[in-house]
Write an enzyme that holds these catalytic residues in place. Structure first.
Site, PDB file in Angstrom:
ATOM      1  N   LYS A  47      35.856  54.639  48.364  1.00 39.01           N
ATOM      2  CA  LYS A  47      34.882  54.014  49.258  1.00 39.01           C
ATOM      3  C   LYS A  47      35.574  53.469  50.517  1.00 39.01           C
ATOM      4  O   LYS A  47      36.813  53.400  50.578  1.00 39.01           O
ATOM      5  CB  LYS A  47      34.149  52.905  48.492  1.00 39.01           C
ATOM      6  CG  LYS A  47      33.290  53.431  47.327  1.00 39.01           C
ATOM      7  CD  LYS A  47      32.565  52.285  46.626  1.00 39.01           C
ATOM      8  CE  LYS A  47      31.692  52.786  45.482  1.00 39.01           C
ATOM      9  NZ  LYS A  47      30.969  51.665  44.823  1.00 39.01           N
ATOM     10  N   PHE A  71      20.471  44.990  45.994  1.00 41.24           N
ATOM     11  CA  PHE A  71      21.735  45.325  46.663  1.00 41.24           C
ATOM     12  C   PHE A  71      21.688  46.676  47.378  1.00 41.24           C
ATOM     13  O   PHE A  71      22.669  47.084  47.995  1.00 41.24           O
ATOM     14  CB  PHE A  71      22.898  45.307  45.663  1.00 41.24           C
ATOM     15  CG  PHE A  71      22.754  46.261  44.496  1.00 41.24           C
ATOM     16  CD1 PHE A  71      23.142  47.598  44.606  1.00 41.24           C
ATOM     17  CD2 PHE A  71      22.232  45.819  43.285  1.00 41.24           C
ATOM     18  CE1 PHE A  71      23.008  48.476  43.539  1.00 41.24           C
ATOM     19  CE2 PHE A  71      22.096  46.696  42.206  1.00 41.24           C
ATOM     20  CZ  PHE A  71      22.485  48.024  42.334  1.00 41.24           C
ATOM     21  N   ARG A  88      35.385  57.651  34.545  1.00 38.13           N
ATOM     22  CA  ARG A  88      34.643  56.376  34.474  1.00 38.13           C
ATOM     23  C   ARG A  88      35.501  55.303  33.798  1.00 38.13           C
ATOM     24  O   ARG A  88      35.547  54.161  34.242  1.00 38.13           O
ATOM     25  CB  ARG A  88      33.335  56.546  33.684  1.00 38.13           C
ATOM     26  CG  ARG A  88      32.252  57.309  34.381  1.00 38.13           C
ATOM     27  CD  ARG A  88      31.640  56.588  35.546  1.00 38.13           C
ATOM     28  NE  ARG A  88      30.935  55.352  35.213  1.00 38.13           N
ATOM     29  CZ  ARG A  88      30.195  54.663  36.090  1.00 38.13           C
ATOM     30  NH1 ARG A  88      30.052  55.097  37.338  1.00 38.13           N
ATOM     31  NH2 ARG A  88      29.607  53.543  35.742  1.00 38.13           N
ATOM     32  N   THR A  90      31.806  48.162  36.643  1.00 40.59           N
ATOM     33  CA  THR A  90      31.226  48.114  37.996  1.00 40.59           C
ATOM     34  C   THR A  90      31.631  46.846  38.730  1.00 40.59           C
ATOM     35  O   THR A  90      32.025  46.892  39.891  1.00 40.59           O
ATOM     36  CB  THR A  90      29.686  48.197  37.896  1.00 40.59           C
ATOM     37  OG1 THR A  90      29.336  49.429  37.250  1.00 40.59           O
ATOM     38  CG2 THR A  90      29.039  48.128  39.270  1.00 40.59           C
ATOM     39  N   ARG A 114      39.478  49.488  39.373  1.00 39.20           N
ATOM     40  CA  ARG A 114      38.804  48.272  39.844  1.00 39.20           C
ATOM     41  C   ARG A 114      39.515  47.022  39.336  1.00 39.20           C
ATOM     42  O   ARG A 114      39.580  46.008  40.040  1.00 39.20           O
ATOM     43  CB  ARG A 114      37.334  48.297  39.417  1.00 39.20           C
ATOM     44  CG  ARG A 114      36.517  49.322  40.214  1.00 39.20           C
ATOM     45  CD  ARG A 114      35.216  49.653  39.529  1.00 39.20           C
ATOM     46  NE  ARG A 114      34.309  50.438  40.372  1.00 39.20           N
ATOM     47  CZ  ARG A 114      33.183  50.987  39.924  1.00 39.20           C
ATOM     48  NH1 ARG A 114      32.836  50.854  38.656  1.00 39.20           N
ATOM     49  NH2 ARG A 114      32.410  51.674  40.744  1.00 39.20           N
ATOM     50  N   GLU A 149      25.739  65.263  42.056  1.00 36.44           N
ATOM     51  CA  GLU A 149      26.539  64.647  43.122  1.00 36.44           C
ATOM     52  C   GLU A 149      27.576  65.630  43.696  1.00 36.44           C
ATOM     53  O   GLU A 149      27.816  65.629  44.897  1.00 36.44           O
ATOM     54  CB  GLU A 149      27.215  63.382  42.590  1.00 36.44           C
ATOM     55  CG  GLU A 149      26.204  62.285  42.279  1.00 36.44           C
ATOM     56  CD  GLU A 149      26.804  61.084  41.563  1.00 36.44           C
ATOM     57  OE1 GLU A 149      28.029  61.046  41.333  1.00 36.44           O
ATOM     58  OE2 GLU A 149      26.022  60.165  41.219  1.00 36.44           O
TER      59      GLU A 149
HETATM   60  P1  DAT Z   1      28.894  52.189  39.340  1.00 38.26           P
HETATM   61  O1  DAT Z   1      29.449  52.306  40.745  1.00 38.26           O
HETATM   62  O2  DAT Z   1      29.870  51.552  38.401  1.00 38.26           O
HETATM   63  O3  DAT Z   1      28.326  53.480  38.831  1.00 38.26           O
HETATM   64  P2  DAT Z   1      26.145  51.339  39.766  1.00 38.26           P
HETATM   65  O4  DAT Z   1      25.788  52.790  39.820  1.00 38.26           O
HETATM   66  O5  DAT Z   1      25.359  50.474  38.840  1.00 38.26           O
HETATM   67  O6  DAT Z   1      27.684  51.143  39.419  1.00 38.26           O
HETATM   68  O7  DAT Z   1      26.022  50.705  41.211  1.00 38.26           O
HETATM   69  C1  DAT Z   1      26.435  51.432  42.341  1.00 38.26           C
HETATM   70  C2  DAT Z   1      27.180  50.503  43.253  1.00 38.26           C
HETATM   71  O8  DAT Z   1      26.285  49.507  43.740  1.00 38.26           O
HETATM   72  C3  DAT Z   1      28.328  49.725  42.606  1.00 38.26           C
HETATM   73  O9  DAT Z   1      29.538  50.468  42.582  1.00 38.26           O
HETATM   74  C4  DAT Z   1      28.428  48.529  43.510  1.00 38.26           C
HETATM   75  C5  DAT Z   1      26.979  48.279  43.904  1.00 38.26           C
HETATM   76  N1  DAT Z   1      26.376  47.277  43.033  1.00 38.26           N
HETATM   77  C6  DAT Z   1      25.966  47.450  41.757  1.00 38.26           C
HETATM   78  N2  DAT Z   1      25.433  46.327  41.265  1.00 38.26           N
HETATM   79  C7  DAT Z   1      25.525  45.415  42.263  1.00 38.26           C
HETATM   80  C8  DAT Z   1      25.140  44.058  42.388  1.00 38.26           C
HETATM   81  N3  DAT Z   1      24.583  43.393  41.378  1.00 38.26           N
HETATM   82  N4  DAT Z   1      25.406  43.437  43.568  1.00 38.26           N
HETATM   83  C9  DAT Z   1      25.968  44.082  44.600  1.00 38.26           C
HETATM   84  N5  DAT Z   1      26.337  45.379  44.546  1.00 38.26           N
HETATM   85  C10 DAT Z   1      26.115  46.031  43.392  1.00 38.26           C
HETATM   86 MG    MG Z   2      26.682  54.571  39.418  1.00 40.44          MG
END
Ligand code: DAT
Ligand code: MG
Length: 150
Positions: free
Chosen positions: A9, A57, A85, A91, A102, A126
């Site tokens: 990112k 978010f 993963r 996350t 992370r 994706e």
């Molecule tokens: P991941 O990236 O682990 O697959 P996700 O698909 O649930 O997680 O969310 C995508 C992205 O969105 C994550 O990398 C960061 C952001 N994100 C997720 N939950 C969040 C939150 N509660 N507040 C802020 N950003 C968030």
């Molecule tokens: Mg995701």
């Protein structure tokens, strides 16, 4: 053999962590089948993160992922989707175990360094969003026979 999409990112690129992130996947034994530096257009970001539309978010996430260059890659190997993963960590980096990407490089959820597809369907979707078929390369490495029992 599985393929999964990873994105270093904008925070990872700005912090000079491209090489360190990619080297973990290489060192594990995975192969890069595709790789490019790009700035994600808003429309592509919206398609990529469609599952999060409407969440609090979402707007911040789309503006962050489009805010600067990213490195997008396709990581290939046995069990690549789940193993990538696991290597990413939780996350929210606050919950990510040390030793994960992370858990080693990030502290807040908005700037968590890396994206990885979360299952076989999202991986296929994706990879197709970010790469044309002619951008993915089939090749063998001399080390493959020492990494994969076949
Ligand atoms: P991941 O990236 O682990 O697959 P996700 O698909 O649930 O997680 O969310 C995508 C992205 O969105 C994550 O990398 C960061 C952001 N994100 C997720 N939950 C969040 C939150 N509660 N507040 C802020 N950003 C968030
Ligand atoms: Mg995701």
């Amino acid at each position: 053999m599985e393929r999964t999409l990873i994105i270093v990112k904008p925070d990872g690129v700005q912090r000079g962590l491209i090489g360190q992130v990619l080297s973990r996947f290489e060192a594990r034994g995975f192969k890069l089948a595709g790789l490019k530096l790009m700035q994600i257009p808003r429309e592509l970001a919206e398609r990529h993160y469609a599952e999060h539309q409407g969440k609090p978010f979402y707007e911040g996430l789309v503006s962050f992922i489009t805010s600067g260059p990213v490195v997008v890659g396709v990581v290939e190997g046995p069990g690549a989707i789940a193993t990538v993963r696991a290597m990413m960590g939780a996350t929210n980096p606050a919950n990510a175990a040390p030793g994960t990407i992370r858990g080693d490089y990030a502290v807040t959820v908005s700037y968590n360094i890396i994206h990885g597809s979360d299952g076989p369907e999202s991986a296929q979707r994706e990879v197709g969003l970010f790469f044309n078929a002619n951008e993915l390369v089939d090749y063998s490495r001399v080390t493959d026979s020492w990494v994969i029992d076949q």
